[in-house]
Design an enzyme around this catalytic site. Structure first.
Site, PDB file in Angstrom:
ATOM      1  N   ASP A 234      14.006  21.580  16.262  1.00 26.82           N
ATOM      2  CA  ASP A 234      13.981  22.848  17.012  1.00 26.82           C
ATOM      3  C   ASP A 234      13.406  22.559  18.406  1.00 26.82           C
ATOM      4  O   ASP A 234      12.331  21.982  18.528  1.00 26.82           O
ATOM      5  CB  ASP A 234      13.088  23.847  16.258  1.00 26.82           C
ATOM      6  CG  ASP A 234      13.085  25.233  16.884  1.00 26.82           C
ATOM      7  OD1 ASP A 234      12.924  26.196  16.131  1.00 26.82           O
ATOM      8  OD2 ASP A 234      13.216  25.357  18.107  1.00 26.82           O
TER       9      ASP A 234
ATOM     10  N   GLU B  65      18.624  24.785  17.479  1.00 31.53           N
ATOM     11  CA  GLU B  65      18.241  24.165  16.210  1.00 31.53           C
ATOM     12  C   GLU B  65      19.387  23.316  15.664  1.00 31.53           C
ATOM     13  O   GLU B  65      20.548  23.675  15.805  1.00 31.53           O
ATOM     14  CB  GLU B  65      17.890  25.236  15.174  1.00 31.53           C
ATOM     15  CG  GLU B  65      16.673  26.053  15.535  1.00 31.53           C
ATOM     16  CD  GLU B  65      16.413  27.148  14.509  1.00 31.53           C
ATOM     17  OE1 GLU B  65      16.424  26.850  13.315  1.00 31.53           O
ATOM     18  OE2 GLU B  65      16.226  28.297  14.937  1.00 31.53           O
TER      19      GLU B  65
HETATM   20  P1  TTP Z   1      13.681  30.401  19.563  1.00 37.31           P
HETATM   21  O1  TTP Z   1      13.881  29.088  18.911  1.00 37.31           O
HETATM   22  O2  TTP Z   1      13.333  31.578  18.710  1.00 37.31           O
HETATM   23  O3  TTP Z   1      12.507  30.279  20.604  1.00 37.31           O
HETATM   24  P2  TTP Z   1      12.143  29.141  21.626  1.00 37.31           P
HETATM   25  O4  TTP Z   1      12.904  27.899  21.445  1.00 37.31           O
HETATM   26  O5  TTP Z   1      12.206  29.737  22.995  1.00 37.31           O
HETATM   27  O6  TTP Z   1      10.613  28.917  21.314  1.00 37.31           O
HETATM   28  P3  TTP Z   1       9.931  28.038  20.184  1.00 37.31           P
HETATM   29  O7  TTP Z   1       9.122  27.029  20.915  1.00 37.31           O
HETATM   30  O8  TTP Z   1       9.072  29.014  19.438  1.00 37.31           O
HETATM   31  O9  TTP Z   1      10.991  27.447  19.326  1.00 37.31           O
HETATM   32  O10 TTP Z   1      14.938  30.816  20.413  1.00 37.31           O
HETATM   33  C1  TTP Z   1      15.716  29.865  21.140  1.00 37.31           C
HETATM   34  C2  TTP Z   1      16.177  30.493  22.445  1.00 37.31           C
HETATM   35  O11 TTP Z   1      16.955  31.650  22.176  1.00 37.31           O
HETATM   36  C3  TTP Z   1      15.055  30.979  23.316  1.00 37.31           C
HETATM   37  O12 TTP Z   1      14.602  29.959  24.197  1.00 37.31           O
HETATM   38  C4  TTP Z   1      15.631  32.120  24.047  1.00 37.31           C
HETATM   39  C5  TTP Z   1      16.742  32.617  23.182  1.00 37.31           C
HETATM   40  N1  TTP Z   1      16.403  33.918  22.568  1.00 37.31           N
HETATM   41  C6  TTP Z   1      17.048  35.047  23.039  1.00 37.31           C
HETATM   42  O13 TTP Z   1      17.881  34.976  23.935  1.00 37.31           O
HETATM   43  N2  TTP Z   1      16.733  36.250  22.472  1.00 37.31           N
HETATM   44  C7  TTP Z   1      15.818  36.375  21.484  1.00 37.31           C
HETATM   45  O14 TTP Z   1      15.576  37.482  21.015  1.00 37.31           O
HETATM   46  C8  TTP Z   1      15.164  35.185  21.020  1.00 37.31           C
HETATM   47  C9  TTP Z   1      14.134  35.253  19.929  1.00 37.31           C
HETATM   48  C10 TTP Z   1      15.494  33.982  21.586  1.00 37.31           C
HETATM   49 MG    MG Z   2      12.984  26.755  19.677  1.00 32.20          MG
END
Ligand code: TTP
Ligand code: MG
Length: 501
Positions: free
Chosen positions: A15, A108
């Protein structure tokens, strides 16, 4: 739970940390040490870890985020192009370690490295694990999974180092014997860390989740159904009799949910191909004028055509989704969709002409009017467009070289150049996350709606489906594809690699 036959695989879940924020920091390193939020409409969809120290969380309102972090730097994240590109680069990098790589969303990936571990195991002496180890490891299984997973953690470290060095990204990883445990493990230590979970600790890992809603793939609706029966903790779910679960969820779902609650997951890592559907949608304040609807749909179409050009395939089906607002019957304010076939000849020119865009818009408006009676008052609060059922796009440059040299074509660069000609990216009103997300792109082809079942689809399809007259190019291709099947087949495969799909 502890059937050693279920311990045979080694799975890594990767991730990317604060994904969109990292991409923006790579593009503009001066943002690196500042609190950064990525804005879509009035929401911070993600923030870097500097901003998270102030309490800025994913999905927070901009106004709330500013209250707790007045220095917050906001970057607009509505154009997903660079995120998508980086996401494909990550997947391409992971494919160096296994063919079995499954994408889940943009940030992911699952890798099944069982074979790689098997190969390396022979040449290894004593094995140390890398990164964090979850749970009580005093009683580990002796079927061989312990060594395999330890080796898996070394490979995970190597992969993450490579992603850091080659793409500049920090990531988290979970290493386990199945996808479910690897995914939960990955979230245990963040950011830029990895966690290994041995099978004997899987049960404990599930119990460490705050509620059943945090179990991956359990789903929001199931969590709500369980909550109605006062089952909110994982322990409560584990202790609920399968008969009661069947009554609440139905037979198949009950078994699935029970397995999840125990950490059992035999689902394979599926090789991700190209998405079955590419779509975007935009929620808006109620629109009640047909001209405005058309304008909005034109904006969406422009944006969608950029995505399709990036994808490189030609779509055969077009779908429109509409949400009508009915203030007297708000329960009727659901989404409705209609779809029809479209002629691939509309896309045969690498550059989409205005004429063909207008043709598409008129098709879209016909579909729209199948859902909305524009002679009556209407209020539309969401519009979406998507393409499905794709065929590969013939490439003139490849074909020219191919025809002139009659040799296998090294075409990746040509393809990239052609792609740039396809469409100029246009900034349009933001699209909502849910359907603009890769989950949607990877989603199943929609089933026929009730109107289509009544026969509307047939008539509509006949009305709209231009004659599929193969262009000269297409005929050439068909002939030569047949004649030099092997060579062309290889070229196609190369193109796929070139676009990292
Ligand atoms: P995530 O994997 O939920 O978050 P992240 O990678 O930013 O943070 P983490 O370090 O906790 O893994 O989401 C991946 C991407 O998806 C995030 O960078 C932005 C996008 N996203 C949206 O566009 N809308 C949303 O509601 C969420 C949760 C994420
Ligand atoms: Mg992430």
């Amino acid at each position: 739970m502890n059937n050693v036959n279920d311990h045979l695989r080694t799975i890594i879940h990767v991730d990317i940390d604060c994904f969109y924020a990292q991409v923006e920091m790579i593009k503009n390193p001066s943002l690196m040490n500042l609190p950064l939020g990525i804005q879509q409409k009035n929401i911070v969809v993600t923030s870097n870890y500097v901003a998270r120290q102030y309490g800025v969380q994913k999905c927070m309102k901009i106004s709330d985020a500013r209250k707790i972090c007045s220095d917050l730097v906001l970057v607009n994240g509505e154009d997903l192009h660079d995120y998508r590109q980086m996401s494909y680069n990550v997947t391409a990098c992971l494919r160096n370690y296994s063919d079995l790589v499954e994408r889940l969303g943009l940030d992911e990936n699952f890798l099944d490295i069982t074979h790689l571990v098997k190969e390396k195991l022979h040449s290894n002496g004593s094995i140390n694990s890398f990164g964090n180890v979850f749970g009580d490891t005093s009683m580990l299984c002796d079927c061989g999974c312990t060594e395999r997973l330890k080796l898996g953690s070394q490979i995970a470290q190597e992969i993450r180092d490579r992603l850091r060095n080659e793409l500049g990204l920090t990531t988290c990883a979970g290493i386990a014997h199945n996808k479910l445990i690897a995914k939960i493990a990955c979230s245990k230590n963040k950011p830029n860390k990895q966690t290994i979970v041995f099978p004997n600790c899987a049960y404990e890992l599930l119990l460490s989740l705050e509620s059943v809603a945090n179990i991956p793939w359990l789903g929001h609706v199931t969590a709500q159904l369980l909550a109605q029966h006062n089952i909110t903790k994982v322990e409560e779910l584990q202790n609920t009799s399968i008969d009661l679960l069947k009554t609440i969820l139905g037979c198949d779902r009950a078994k699935f949910v029970r397995d999840l609650s125990l950490g059992n997951d035999l689902s394979p890592v599926k090789i991700s191909g190209k998405p079955q559907s590419i779509g975007i949608e935009d929620s808006c304040k109620a629109i009640s004028i047909e001209k405005e609807i058309e304008e909005k749909l034109r904006q969406l179409l422009n944006r969608l055509l950029v995505l399709v050009a990036e994808d490189g395939r030609i779509p055969k089906t077009l779908k429109i989704t509409v949400r009508k607002y009915d203030k007297h019957n708000s329960h009727l304010s659901g989404r409705e969709s209609r779809q029809c076939n479209i002629s691939t000849s509309l896309f045969n020119n690498l550059k989409m002409t205005e004429v063909n865009k207008n043709k598409l818009i008129s098709i879209i408006m016909i579909l729209f009017k199948k859902i909305v009676d524009t002679k009556k008052t209407f209020h539309i609060t969401l519009l979406g467009l998507s393409f499905t059922k794709f065929v590969e796009k013939p490439n003139t440059n490849i074909l020219k070289k191919f025809l002139s040299r009659n040799i296998e074509v090294q075409s990746v660069t040509d393809f990239a150049n052609t792609r740039e000609e396809c469409c100029t990216p246009t900034k349009v009103a933001s699209t909502s996350y849910v359907l603009d997300s890769p989950e949607f792109e990877l989603g199943p082809i929609p089933k026929r709606g009730k109107f289509q079942k009544l026969g509307t689809k047939r008539n509509l399809t006949n009305d709209l489906d231009d004659i599929e007259a193969p262009s000269k190019l297409k005929r050439y291709l068909e002939n030569y594809q047949e004649k030099f099947k092997w060579s062309y087949g290889k070229t196609t495969a190369k193109l796929k690699i070139g676009t990292n799909n």
